[in-house]
Design a protein around this motif. Sequence first.
Motif, mmCIF file in Angstrom:
data_model
loop_
_atom_site.group_PDB
_atom_site.id
_atom_site.type_symbol
_atom_site.label_atom_id
_atom_site.label_comp_id
_atom_site.label_asym_id
_atom_site.label_seq_id
_atom_site.Cartn_x
_atom_site.Cartn_y
_atom_site.Cartn_z
ATOM 1 N N ASP A 9 -26.056 27.869 32.735
ATOM 2 C CA ASP A 9 -26.967 28.813 33.395
ATOM 3 C C ASP A 9 -26.953 28.580 34.904
ATOM 4 N N ILE A 10 -26.900 27.326 35.306
ATOM 5 C CA ILE A 10 -26.835 27.004 36.741
ATOM 6 C C ILE A 10 -25.562 27.593 37.340
ATOM 7 N N ILE A 63 -22.896 19.932 29.190
ATOM 8 C CA ILE A 63 -21.430 20.030 29.222
ATOM 9 C C ILE A 63 -21.032 21.352 29.873
ATOM 10 N N PRO A 64 -20.442 21.280 31.082
ATOM 11 C CA PRO A 64 -20.056 22.512 31.772
ATOM 12 C C PRO A 64 -19.097 23.366 30.944
ATOM 13 N N LEU A 65 -19.356 24.657 30.952
ATOM 14 C CA LEU A 65 -18.560 25.711 30.313
ATOM 15 C C LEU A 65 -18.691 25.771 28.792
ATOM 16 N N ARG A 66 -19.452 24.903 28.186
ATOM 17 C CA ARG A 66 -19.631 24.936 26.727
ATOM 18 C C ARG A 66 -20.265 26.264 26.292
ATOM 19 N N THR A 67 -21.385 26.596 26.885
ATOM 20 C CA THR A 67 -22.098 27.822 26.517
ATOM 21 C C THR A 67 -21.313 29.056 26.955
ATOM 22 N N ILE A 68 -20.741 28.997 28.147
ATOM 23 C CA ILE A 68 -19.982 30.138 28.665
ATOM 24 C C ILE A 68 -18.796 30.441 27.755
ATOM 25 N N ARG A 69 -18.067 29.406 27.326
ATOM 26 C CA ARG A 69 -16.922 29.612 26.424
ATOM 27 C C ARG A 69 -17.357 30.270 25.122
ATOM 28 N N MET A 70 -18.480 29.791 24.564
ATOM 29 C CA MET A 70 -18.970 30.369 23.315
ATOM 30 C C MET A 70 -19.335 31.843 23.525
ATOM 31 N N GLN A 71 -20.014 32.143 24.628
ATOM 32 C CA GLN A 71 -20.410 33.523 24.887
ATOM 33 C C GLN A 71 -19.205 34.409 25.153
#
Length: 153
Positions: free
Chosen positions: A127-128, A51-59
Amino acid sequence: MEKTHLWRRLWRIYILLLFVFVVIKFSGSVEGLKERIEMYSQPGYQNYNLIPLRTIRMQLHYVQADWARLNLLGNVLAFLPFGFLLPLAYGEKMASLRMVCCTGLISVTAIELFQLITKLGSFDVDDILLNMLGILGGYGLVFLFRHRGNHAG
């Protein structure tokens, strides 16, 4: 030694360091590698995010925490040399933004797949995205240096 040969040597060294410290995340401990493989191999553990931006939003939400900043900045900064060195090492064959982006996208996707399959890490679409941001930044630096060099003096 001609410049292209030097850039290619630096490219190879960078790729080796990238593989050791970013792809397999070797910290000097084989036991650490084994522990990570065991963690990602636990039943029910999902070592992927599609899911794009899921990890980025959390970070970004936890950006005050060292781990969040390290992941965000690390994924970008580790790939700046990719975008910078590739066109310098391979000249006209890799001079265009399109070639650097295509090569970068294939490479970072292969890295994520390698981590998923070997269980040395996880496949994360974010990460990509962050790696590609780093590659674009590195390419931008080459572009600026070349553009500035053409207009100097």
